[in-house]
Design a protein around this motif. Structure first.
Motif, PDB file in Angstrom:
ATOM      1  N   PRO A 192       7.031 -16.896  -6.339  1.00  0.00           N
ATOM      2  CA  PRO A 192       6.082 -16.763  -7.450  1.00  0.00           C
ATOM      3  C   PRO A 192       6.405 -17.738  -8.578  1.00  0.00           C
ATOM      4  CG  PRO A 192       6.894 -14.622  -6.739  1.00  0.00           C
ATOM      5  CD  PRO A 192       7.731 -15.634  -6.044  1.00  0.00           C
ATOM      6  N   LEU A 193       5.363 -18.186  -9.270  1.00  0.00           N
ATOM      7  CA  LEU A 193       5.512 -19.217 -10.300  1.00  0.00           C
ATOM      8  C   LEU A 193       4.791 -18.831 -11.583  1.00  0.00           C
ATOM      9  CD1 LEU A 193       4.956 -22.584  -8.380  1.00  0.00           C
ATOM     10  CD2 LEU A 193       6.787 -22.166  -9.974  1.00  0.00           C
ATOM     11  N   LEU A 194       5.420 -19.142 -12.699  1.00  0.00           N
ATOM     12  CA  LEU A 194       4.791 -19.102 -14.014  1.00  0.00           C
ATOM     13  C   LEU A 194       4.998 -20.474 -14.637  1.00  0.00           C
ATOM     14  CD1 LEU A 194       3.559 -17.744 -16.576  1.00  0.00           C
ATOM     15  CD2 LEU A 194       5.904 -17.056 -17.173  1.00  0.00           C
ATOM     16  N   ILE A 195       3.945 -21.067 -15.181  1.00  0.00           N
ATOM     17  CA  ILE A 195       4.033 -22.372 -15.821  1.00  0.00           C
ATOM     18  C   ILE A 195       3.670 -22.217 -17.288  1.00  0.00           C
ATOM     19  CG2 ILE A 195       3.136 -24.728 -15.849  1.00  0.00           C
ATOM     20  CD1 ILE A 195       2.656 -24.531 -12.872  1.00  0.00           C
ATOM     21  N   LEU A 196       4.529 -22.765 -18.168  1.00  0.00           N
ATOM     22  CA  LEU A 196       4.332 -22.682 -19.610  1.00  0.00           C
ATOM     23  C   LEU A 196       4.314 -24.081 -20.208  1.00  0.00           C
ATOM     24  CD1 LEU A 196       6.907 -19.841 -20.441  1.00  0.00           C
ATOM     25  CD2 LEU A 196       4.460 -19.580 -19.966  1.00  0.00           C
ATOM     26  N   ALA A 197       3.493 -24.272 -21.240  1.00  0.00           N
ATOM     27  CA  ALA A 197       3.415 -25.563 -21.908  1.00  0.00           C
ATOM     28  C   ALA A 197       3.124 -25.352 -23.385  1.00  0.00           C
ATOM     29  CB  ALA A 197       2.339 -26.445 -21.264  1.00  0.00           C
ATOM     30  N   ASP A 205       2.080 -34.686 -21.650  1.00  0.00           N
ATOM     31  CA  ASP A 205       0.773 -34.113 -21.950  1.00  0.00           C
ATOM     32  C   ASP A 205       0.698 -32.704 -21.360  1.00  0.00           C
ATOM     33  OD1 ASP A 205      -2.051 -33.471 -21.924  1.00  0.00           O
ATOM     34  OD2 ASP A 205      -2.452 -35.597 -22.177  1.00  0.00           O
ATOM     35  N   PRO A 206       0.363 -31.695 -22.174  1.00  0.00           N
ATOM     36  CA  PRO A 206       0.297 -30.326 -21.637  1.00  0.00           C
ATOM     37  C   PRO A 206      -0.736 -30.162 -20.527  1.00  0.00           C
ATOM     38  CG  PRO A 206      -0.596 -30.408 -23.870  1.00  0.00           C
ATOM     39  CD  PRO A 206       0.085 -31.717 -23.623  1.00  0.00           C
ATOM     40  N   ARG A 207      -1.654 -31.108 -20.408  1.00  0.00           N
ATOM     41  CA  ARG A 207      -2.598 -31.053 -19.299  1.00  0.00           C
ATOM     42  C   ARG A 207      -1.893 -31.155 -17.957  1.00  0.00           C
ATOM     43  NH1 ARG A 207      -6.935 -35.548 -20.919  1.00  0.00           N
ATOM     44  NH2 ARG A 207      -4.988 -36.535 -21.640  1.00  0.00           N
ATOM     45  N   CYS A 208      -0.696 -31.744 -17.945  1.00  0.00           N
ATOM     46  CA  CYS A 208       0.068 -31.811 -16.697  1.00  0.00           C
ATOM     47  C   CYS A 208       0.358 -30.412 -16.160  1.00  0.00           C
ATOM     48  CB  CYS A 208       1.371 -32.574 -16.915  1.00  0.00           C
ATOM     49  SG  CYS A 208       1.185 -34.335 -17.251  1.00  0.00           S
ATOM     50  N   SER A 209       0.828 -29.537 -17.045  1.00  0.00           N
ATOM     51  CA  SER A 209       1.131 -28.162 -16.634  1.00  0.00           C
ATOM     52  C   SER A 209      -0.135 -27.420 -16.232  1.00  0.00           C
ATOM     53  CB  SER A 209       1.831 -27.416 -17.774  1.00  0.00           C
ATOM     54  OG  SER A 209       3.125 -27.926 -17.998  1.00  0.00           O
ATOM     55  N   GLU A 210      -1.194 -27.594 -17.016  1.00  0.00           N
ATOM     56  CA  GLU A 210      -2.439 -26.882 -16.733  1.00  0.00           C
ATOM     57  C   GLU A 210      -3.031 -27.334 -15.403  1.00  0.00           C
ATOM     58  OE1 GLU A 210      -6.573 -25.689 -19.047  1.00  0.00           O
ATOM     59  OE2 GLU A 210      -5.299 -27.310 -19.819  1.00  0.00           O
ATOM     60  N   THR A 211      -3.004 -28.641 -15.147  1.00  0.00           N
ATOM     61  CA  THR A 211      -3.527 -29.162 -13.888  1.00  0.00           C
ATOM     62  C   THR A 211      -2.738 -28.635 -12.699  1.00  0.00           C
ATOM     63  OG1 THR A 211      -4.315 -31.179 -14.957  1.00  0.00           O
ATOM     64  CG2 THR A 211      -3.977 -31.271 -12.578  1.00  0.00           C
ATOM     65  N   PHE A 220      -0.362 -19.308 -15.811  1.00  0.00           N
ATOM     66  CA  PHE A 220      -0.175 -20.376 -16.786  1.00  0.00           C
ATOM     67  C   PHE A 220      -0.427 -19.828 -18.181  1.00  0.00           C
ATOM     68  CE2 PHE A 220      -2.309 -23.649 -19.436  1.00  0.00           C
ATOM     69  CZ  PHE A 220      -1.229 -24.517 -19.599  1.00  0.00           C
ATOM     70  N   ALA A 221       0.394 -20.269 -19.147  1.00  0.00           N
ATOM     71  CA  ALA A 221       0.168 -19.920 -20.551  1.00  0.00           C
ATOM     72  C   ALA A 221       0.480 -21.138 -21.412  1.00  0.00           C
ATOM     73  CB  ALA A 221       1.035 -18.737 -20.973  1.00  0.00           C
ATOM     74  N   LEU A 222      -0.350 -21.343 -22.432  1.00  0.00           N
ATOM     75  CA  LEU A 222      -0.205 -22.479 -23.348  1.00  0.00           C
ATOM     76  C   LEU A 222       0.055 -21.957 -24.755  1.00  0.00           C
ATOM     77  CD1 LEU A 222      -0.569 -25.618 -23.806  1.00  0.00           C
ATOM     78  CD2 LEU A 222      -2.927 -25.059 -24.448  1.00  0.00           C
ATOM     79  N   HIS A 223       1.163 -22.391 -25.353  1.00  0.00           N
ATOM     80  CA  HIS A 223       1.382 -22.113 -26.765  1.00  0.00           C
ATOM     81  C   HIS A 223       0.589 -23.142 -27.563  1.00  0.00           C
ATOM     82  CE1 HIS A 223       3.297 -21.812 -30.679  1.00  0.00           C
ATOM     83  NE2 HIS A 223       3.831 -20.658 -30.294  1.00  0.00           N
ATOM     84  N   PRO A 224      -0.187 -22.727 -28.541  1.00  0.00           N
ATOM     85  CA  PRO A 224      -1.115 -23.662 -29.172  1.00  0.00           C
ATOM     86  C   PRO A 224      -0.462 -24.792 -29.950  1.00  0.00           C
ATOM     87  CG  PRO A 224      -1.110 -21.558 -30.327  1.00  0.00           C
ATOM     88  CD  PRO A 224      -0.336 -21.355 -29.066  1.00  0.00           C
TER      89      PRO A 224
END
Length: 253
Positions: A192-197, A205-211, A220-224
């Motif tokens: 299992p994986l969780l990705i944070l940016a 670029d945080p888009r790397c994590s989101e992609t 996936f979760a993004l801190h603003p």
């Protein structure tokens, strides 16, 4: 209780986690288990070693280090930047040893283009990693990796001491950069994986994590506003996201 292994990134060492392990333990309670912070070869207490030219070799060195300490798998792994690549290599080659991965501020071939994986504004700082004297280098790293470097200026004396006590050589920095540039992982590993940016990341670029999260259909979760060093800028937020993720049924409570 499954221990947590925390892995840092390029030219950083275990002590650069700062207060984050304590924050993590306080927030997760029993779910934190033991927290282990091995150094990658060439960094920290292993600064006299030669950094491998392959991420997989870095991973195997970490595995040996933990086993020599008597810390047998399985583990949860929380890993930042280059450490995330080491964690992914671990999960691909030894999936039975990884109960779950948390990837922080990561990027990965072939999912992300080079200009996103290393933003152009980060290139001068990489030159400082190779050429500048330690005080200027550490200040430049803080400006690059934190979205609010003034709020964290108190870490600079500590970082400078680390750099003087365990200096990462220019050669090892280059070898780590090359290993990161060469590493590729098209397919999701089994655990299992969780990705944070962080939305304020000036390095990757945080888009790397989101992609990557979208391609692999993982959490996936993004801190603003936080920067590349999410545990420094928003350690409590990171711990809270991990705690929520651990409510999934695979985790051992």
């Amino acid at each position: 209780m499954t221990p947590w292994v925390l892995l840092r990134g390029l030219s950083r060492e275990a002590r650069h986690w700062g207060d984050f392990p304590a924050t993590f333990r306080d927030r997760l309670g029993r779910a934190a288990g033991d927290i282990l912070t091995p150094d990658l070869p060439g960094n920290g207490r292993r600064y006299l070693e030669t950094s491998p030219l392959a991420v997989e070799a870095m991973m195997e060195a970490c595995r040996r280090d933990l086993r020599e300490q008597g810390r047998a798998p399985p583990y949860h792994v929380l890993a930042l930047s280059l450490g995330g690549m080491v964690a992914l290599a671990w999960a691909r080659r030894h999936p039975e040893e990884c109960r779950g991965l948390v990837l922080v501020s990561t990027s990965l071939r072939p999912h992300n283009p080079f200009h996103q994986r290393l933003r152009p504004g980060a290139w001068p700082v990489l030159l400082k990693l190779l050429l500048a004297e330690p005080a200027r280098r550490e200040a430049a790293i803080l400006r690059l990796t934190s979205a609010d470097p003034e709020a964290h200026r108190q870490v600079l004396p500590e970082w400078l001491n680390y750099a003087l006590e365990c200096p990462v050589s220019r050669r090892n920095t280059l070898r780590q950069l090359l290993a990161a540039a060469r590493f590729s992982m098209p397919d999701k590993p089994p655990p299992p994986l969780l990705i944070l940016a962080g939305g304020g990341d000036r390095m990757v670029d945080p888009r790397c994590s989101e992609t990557l999260a979208r391609a692999w259909a993982v959490d996936f979760a993004l801190h603003p506003t936080a920067g590349h060093d999410l545990p420094l800028d928003a350690g409590a937020w990171v711990a809270g996201e991990v705690l929520g993720w651990l409510k999934h049924p695979y985790a051992d409570h």
